[in-house]
Write a protein that holds these residues in place. Structure first.
Motif, PDB file in Angstrom:
ATOM      1  N   THR A  39       0.983  -1.247   0.103  1.00  0.00           N
ATOM      2  CA  THR A  39      -0.002   0.083   0.033  1.00  0.00           C
ATOM      3  C   THR A  39       1.011   1.363   0.003  1.00  0.00           C
ATOM      4  N   VAL A  40       2.007   1.247   0.817  1.00  0.00           N
ATOM      5  CA  VAL A  40       2.899   2.318   0.728  1.00  0.00           C
ATOM      6  C   VAL A  40       3.408   2.774  -0.628  1.00  0.00           C
ATOM      7  N   LYS A  41       3.797   1.722  -1.497  1.00  0.00           N
ATOM      8  CA  LYS A  41       4.046   1.722  -2.832  1.00  0.00           C
ATOM      9  C   LYS A  41       3.181   2.051  -3.571  1.00  0.00           C
ATOM     10  N   SER A  42       2.063   1.699  -3.601  1.00  0.00           N
ATOM     11  CA  SER A  42       0.921   1.963  -4.280  1.00  0.00           C
ATOM     12  C   SER A  42       0.324   3.643  -4.259  1.00  0.00           C
ATOM     13  N   PHE A  43       0.480   4.083  -3.004  1.00  0.00           N
ATOM     14  CA  PHE A  43       0.010   5.403  -2.909  1.00  0.00           C
ATOM     15  C   PHE A  43       1.082   6.249  -2.985  1.00  0.00           C
ATOM     16  N   GLY A  44       2.464   5.906  -3.020  1.00  0.00           N
ATOM     17  CA  GLY A  44       3.383   6.802  -3.217  1.00  0.00           C
ATOM     18  C   GLY A  44       3.853   7.451  -2.038  1.00  0.00           C
ATOM     19  N   VAL A  45       3.836   6.798  -1.139  1.00  0.00           N
ATOM     20  CA  VAL A  45       4.176   7.348   0.542  1.00  0.00           C
ATOM     21  C   VAL A  45       5.787   7.532   0.607  1.00  0.00           C
ATOM     22  N   LYS A  46       6.024   8.645   0.964  1.00  0.00           N
ATOM     23  CA  LYS A  46       7.368   9.162   1.296  1.00  0.00           C
ATOM     24  C   LYS A  46       7.491   9.914   2.603  1.00  0.00           C
ATOM     25  N   SER A  47       8.566   9.887   3.292  1.00  0.00           N
ATOM     26  CA  SER A  47       8.697  10.621   4.356  1.00  0.00           C
ATOM     27  C   SER A  47       7.538  10.897   5.514  1.00  0.00           C
ATOM     28  N   ARG A  48       6.940  10.008   5.821  1.00  0.00           N
ATOM     29  CA  ARG A  48       5.657   9.983   6.737  1.00  0.00           C
ATOM     30  C   ARG A  48       5.547   8.969   7.531  1.00  0.00           C
ATOM     31  N   PHE A  49       4.731   9.436   8.959  1.00  0.00           N
ATOM     32  CA  PHE A  49       4.293   8.473   9.684  1.00  0.00           C
ATOM     33  C   PHE A  49       3.063   7.975   9.360  1.00  0.00           C
ATOM     34  N   VAL A  50       2.496   6.615   9.038  1.00  0.00           N
ATOM     35  CA  VAL A  50       1.275   6.165   8.485  1.00  0.00           C
ATOM     36  C   VAL A  50       0.680   5.436   9.288  1.00  0.00           C
ATOM     37  N   HIS A  51      -0.737   5.335   9.234  1.00  0.00           N
ATOM     38  CA  HIS A  51      -1.919   4.210   9.787  1.00  0.00           C
ATOM     39  C   HIS A  51      -2.553   4.035   8.596  1.00  0.00           C
ATOM     40  N   PHE A  52      -2.213   2.628   8.198  1.00  0.00           N
ATOM     41  CA  PHE A  52      -3.379   2.017   7.230  1.00  0.00           C
ATOM     42  C   PHE A  52      -3.991   1.022   7.860  1.00  0.00           C
ATOM     43  N   GLU A  53      -5.357   1.007   7.577  1.00  0.00           N
ATOM     44  CA  GLU A  53      -6.357   0.105   8.371  1.00  0.00           C
ATOM     45  C   GLU A  53      -6.753  -0.849   7.518  1.00  0.00           C
ATOM     46  N   PHE A  54      -6.689  -2.093   7.625  1.00  0.00           N
ATOM     47  CA  PHE A  54      -7.202  -3.228   6.961  1.00  0.00           C
ATOM     48  C   PHE A  54      -8.135  -4.060   7.641  1.00  0.00           C
ATOM     49  N   PHE A  55      -9.100  -4.883   6.898  1.00  0.00           N
ATOM     50  CA  PHE A  55      -9.883  -5.693   7.628  1.00  0.00           C
ATOM     51  C   PHE A  55      -9.383  -7.091   7.687  1.00  0.00           C
ATOM     52  N   ARG A  56      -9.408  -7.752   8.766  1.00  0.00           N
ATOM     53  CA  ARG A  56      -9.053  -9.127   8.703  1.00  0.00           C
ATOM     54  C   ARG A  56     -10.238 -10.031   8.879  1.00  0.00           C
ATOM     55  N   LEU A  57     -10.674 -10.669   7.743  1.00  0.00           N
ATOM     56  CA  LEU A  57     -11.935 -11.412   7.606  1.00  0.00           C
ATOM     57  C   LEU A  57     -12.247 -12.581   8.647  1.00  0.00           C
TER      58      LEU A  57
END
Length: 397
Positions: free
Chosen positions: A251-269
């Protein structure tokens, strides 16, 4: 000396630690906020070179003039950041207007703020997303529900946290929603996913590579916590699951994230779901281009025996960090609601788990909707120990 403008450094109250570590790394830290200077925490005042008080943070012209003043006094601004979801678009506007290229610009906002536009970037890296409909009219909603079935989830397409998020179980609920929804807000309707929330939390360098990684699990639903005024529980994992790590990095690569603190939320079925995957699979929820809210950075420290404030500031200053993690543990958060009659009083709970307790304090009103009113943060070596704590912490008479 590099100049860093920190927007609203006084909220949440623990964010002064980001400023402290920036200063330690040799940056000039300049704060913009609406709280009077003398009311700032002494530790924050000590960490700032200068503070510019505005009458209202909602007034863009005032904040713009504050940044312009700092430029006239200290020269070019190298970084501008709030690390706060609420100000993400404001931060981008300021960077764009002042040609500060070290973060997201206005043109980047749609894909990282609109839940409907995020889906394309998940799908690019093979992460399933829930089917959705941008709510236009009654018939369109009915037709969509005809395809996916009840229940459905409705929330603002561009929203913060779980506010104004509703679970629609039947036609009566749908009628209620259409009667209550705000006319000037765009809502997204999604099929209901049977899952728990697992997050990927990371500090990402300028090459899009992780400097630090962890994650959290929310056993229940933050939406239900907000809408039913319930207690809040979640925890930082002892060790990040490999499938969550893989999904987070993709997801980092797809969204082009650089130089950030991130919080990505996913569902675990939590069960097999047609079109999404098998029980246990990780699927998309949403991205948040800032640290996990509230006191989660402190919890990450406790869970990993480290200092994410320093790791983030090292990334800003040096594009790397030598700060290592120590012993790993589960770090549990419990947010109790006022007015509930618990079997164990706050004092009894603290005394019983005194050797495990790391933080006990009142939660700011601005965060209480999703987090409760009084927080208890404790560390545990095993999941069984943590679950026993949760059972006692939320048990009412």
């Amino acid at each position: 000396m590099k100049n860093f403008v920190f927007i609203s450094p006084n909220f949440p109250t623990n964010y002064w630690q980001f400023c402290r570590e920036l200063k330690k790394n040799g940056l000039r830290v300049l704060g913009v906020g609406d709280q009077p200077y003398h009311e700032l925490l002494p530790e924050l005042r000590e960490s700032l070179t200068e503070y510019y008080k505005v009458g209202s943070m909602e007034n863009y012209d005032e904040v713009y003039r504050a940044v312009a003043f700092f430029i006239s006094k200290y020269g070019r601004i190298d970084w501008l950041e709030s690390n706060n979801e609420y100000w993400l678009e404001r931060d981008a506007m300021l960077r764009t207007d002042f040609h500060i290229t070290s973060g997201f610009q206005v043109e980047d906002m749609p894909r990282i703020k609109y839940k409907s536009k995020m889906k394309e970037y998940y799908q690019k890296v093979g992460i399933p997303t829930a089917r959705y409909y941008i709510v236009e009219d009654w018939q369109g909603a009915v037709d969509f529900i005809g395809k996916v079935g009840y229940p459905v989830i409705v929330k603002p397409d561009n929203g913060v946290g779980a506010s104004h998020t509703y679970k629609i179980n039947n036609e009566d609920d749908l009628k209620w929603f259409f009667g209550e929804k705000e006319a000037n807000v765009s809502y997204i309707m999604e099929e209901f996913i049977h899952a728990e929330v697992n997050s990927y939390d990371a500090v990402i360098d300028s090459n899009g590579e992780p400097v630090f990684e962890t994650g959290n699990v929310t056993p229940g639903s933050i939406m239900d916590v907000v809408n039913t005024n319930d207690n809040s529980i979640y925890y930082i994992v002892k060790d990040l699951a490999e499938d969550t790590r893989k999904a987070g990095r993709a997801t980092v690569k797809s969204f082009g994230v650089k130089s950030r603190f991130v919080h990505f939320e996913f569902f675990r079925l939590t069960q097999d779901q047609e079109g999404m995957g098998k029980k246990g699979d990780v699927v998309a929820l949403e991205v948040n281009m800032r640290p996990c809210g509230g006191f989660s950075p402190d919890m990450m420290n406790y869970a990993n025996s480290t200092d994410v404030y320093k790791i983030w500031a090292d990334m800003i200053a040096f594009d790397r960090s030598t700060k290592e993690s120590g012993k790993h543990m589960f770090c549990a958060f419990c947010g109790r609601r006022d007015g509930k009659d618990f079997v164990l009083s706050d004092e009894e709970l603290v005394n019983k788990y005194a050797s495990k307790m790391k933080m006990v304090q009142r939660i700011p009103d601005a965060l209480s909707g999703a987090m409760g009113n009084r927080m208890f943060v404790a560390v545990f070596d095993t999941e069984d120990e943590m679950n026993a704590f949760y059972k006692e912490a939320v048990l009412c008479k």
